[in-house]
Design a protein around this motif. Sequence first.
Motif, PDB file in Angstrom:
ATOM      1  N   MET A 134       4.788  -8.058   8.803  1.00 51.37           N
ATOM      2  CA  MET A 134       4.481  -6.599   8.656  1.00 51.37           C
ATOM      3  C   MET A 134       5.799  -5.383   8.672  1.00 51.37           C
ATOM      4  O   MET A 134       5.734  -4.498   7.821  1.00 51.37           O
ATOM      5  CB  MET A 134       3.542  -6.130   9.639  1.00 51.37           C
ATOM      6  N   MET A 135       6.641  -5.809   9.540  1.00 53.03           N
ATOM      7  CA  MET A 135       7.612  -4.677   9.547  1.00 53.03           C
ATOM      8  C   MET A 135       8.826  -4.768   8.624  1.00 53.03           C
ATOM      9  O   MET A 135       9.479  -3.579   8.436  1.00 53.03           O
ATOM     10  CB  MET A 135       8.169  -4.870  11.100  1.00 53.03           C
TER      11      MET A 135
ATOM     12  N   PHE B 140       3.798  -9.594  12.880  1.00 52.30           N
ATOM     13  CA  PHE B 140       4.512  -8.519  13.183  1.00 52.30           C
ATOM     14  C   PHE B 140       5.816  -8.415  12.518  1.00 52.30           C
ATOM     15  O   PHE B 140       6.173  -7.327  11.631  1.00 52.30           O
ATOM     16  CB  PHE B 140       5.030  -8.253  14.702  1.00 52.30           C
TER      17      PHE B 140
ATOM     18  N   ARG C  55      11.011  -4.599   5.459  1.00 53.21           N
ATOM     19  CA  ARG C  55      11.195  -4.146   4.221  1.00 53.21           C
ATOM     20  C   ARG C  55      12.121  -4.935   3.310  1.00 53.21           C
ATOM     21  O   ARG C  55      11.924  -5.258   2.320  1.00 53.21           O
ATOM     22  CB  ARG C  55      11.528  -2.807   4.232  1.00 53.21           C
TER      23      ARG C  55
ATOM     24  N   ALA D 197      -0.211  -8.005  15.366  1.00 53.11           N
ATOM     25  CA  ALA D 197       0.701  -7.260  14.901  1.00 53.11           C
ATOM     26  C   ALA D 197       0.728  -5.875  15.127  1.00 53.11           C
ATOM     27  O   ALA D 197       1.612  -5.127  15.498  1.00 53.11           O
ATOM     28  CB  ALA D 197       1.228  -7.420  13.283  1.00 53.11           C
ATOM     29  N   GLU D 198      -0.478  -5.430  14.940  1.00 49.26           N
ATOM     30  CA  GLU D 198      -0.611  -3.777  15.325  1.00 49.26           C
ATOM     31  C   GLU D 198      -0.608  -3.679  16.551  1.00 49.26           C
ATOM     32  O   GLU D 198      -0.226  -2.256  16.797  1.00 49.26           O
ATOM     33  CB  GLU D 198      -2.167  -3.536  14.739  1.00 49.26           C
TER      34      GLU D 198
ATOM     35  N   LEU E  94       3.171  -3.503  17.386  1.00 45.58           N
ATOM     36  CA  LEU E  94       3.487  -1.991  16.761  1.00 45.58           C
ATOM     37  C   LEU E  94       3.246  -0.764  17.586  1.00 45.58           C
ATOM     38  O   LEU E  94       4.028   0.058  17.893  1.00 45.58           O
ATOM     39  CB  LEU E  94       3.226  -1.797  15.373  1.00 45.58           C
TER      40      LEU E  94
ATOM     41  N   GLN F 135       6.998   2.829  11.367  1.00 45.89           N
ATOM     42  CA  GLN F 135       5.843   2.222  10.752  1.00 45.89           C
ATOM     43  C   GLN F 135       6.126   0.919  10.076  1.00 45.89           C
ATOM     44  O   GLN F 135       7.132   0.325  10.324  1.00 45.89           O
ATOM     45  CB  GLN F 135       5.530   3.176   9.699  1.00 45.89           C
ATOM     46  N   LYS F 136       4.992   0.236   9.527  1.00 45.80           N
ATOM     47  CA  LYS F 136       5.179  -0.886   8.760  1.00 45.80           C
ATOM     48  C   LYS F 136       6.221  -0.896   7.640  1.00 45.80           C
ATOM     49  O   LYS F 136       6.308   0.168   7.028  1.00 45.80           O
ATOM     50  CB  LYS F 136       3.790  -1.223   8.230  1.00 45.80           C
ATOM     51  N   THR F 137       6.636  -1.899   7.386  1.00 45.79           N
ATOM     52  CA  THR F 137       7.783  -2.073   6.237  1.00 45.79           C
ATOM     53  C   THR F 137       8.763  -0.849   6.444  1.00 45.79           C
ATOM     54  O   THR F 137       9.153  -0.373   5.500  1.00 45.79           O
ATOM     55  CB  THR F 137       7.101  -1.811   4.957  1.00 45.79           C
TER      56      THR F 137
END
Length: 255
Positions: free
Chosen positions: A197-198, A194, A200, A165-166, A169, A237-239
């Motif tokens: 993680m992304m 991913f 929100r 996932a990273e 990103l 960024q994440k979320t």
Amino acid sequence: TGYQRRVRDISPITHNNMTRKKIYILRHAKSSWENPTLPDHDRPLNQRGIRTAPIIAKYMRSHQYFPALILCSTALRTRMTWELVRDVLEKPAPPNSEEATQENNNLVEKGKEKKKAKGKKEKVKKEKVQEKEKEKEEQEVQDPTAETDREMLVEYKRELYEASAEDILQVVQNVPEEIKSILIIGHNPGLELFLAMMVRNGEQARMHRASLGFPTASLAVLSVGDENEEIPWKNVQKTSAYLHDFEVPKELATL
């Protein structure tokens, strides 16, 4: 029909959301294990995968999901998936069809939004410039399959094969700023992780379906940013994403 109800059920990403970057995530279609001697990277699609990739592509087309840049894993199964999807996305709409009418309406709205945005920035325009803009908009409306709405660049990236996932990103953060929408074609478990993680928030029904897994040839549609401020790709960024849509080919009506 059930398909028509499904179309109205999603939260669309329209041309009005000019500051929202779009991320389409597509897992490759079903691959073959027939030849055990093949390296994993070189496994092709099986017959089921060859049938289902165009189904999700038709769904993308019907919802006007046309990415500007395709970021595709170098694995054979992802490249084959993209080729099948590309053939559908680039196919001209039949004249006077419902799809052509929808594309035409979207182009009209896009033209209006562009004109409105320019009007806010420029109070005084020369008559010659106005005439050229008008002619350009009319030409786009007359041709709903204009190449300007079909230009899709593709980059095959080794780093998307077996990506975490990273890793995914990081690929997203390196997208050039002139690109406003991307399609990532890759593999599990990276894509599923991913997505988790992304996101929100998003459409509740779609978030629930996405939580059940990311089957082959499934599509997720995300946006990042808001109506007031555009987020540079390098700052994603994440979320930070909103989930607009999540679709699985076997759950689609025949298109």
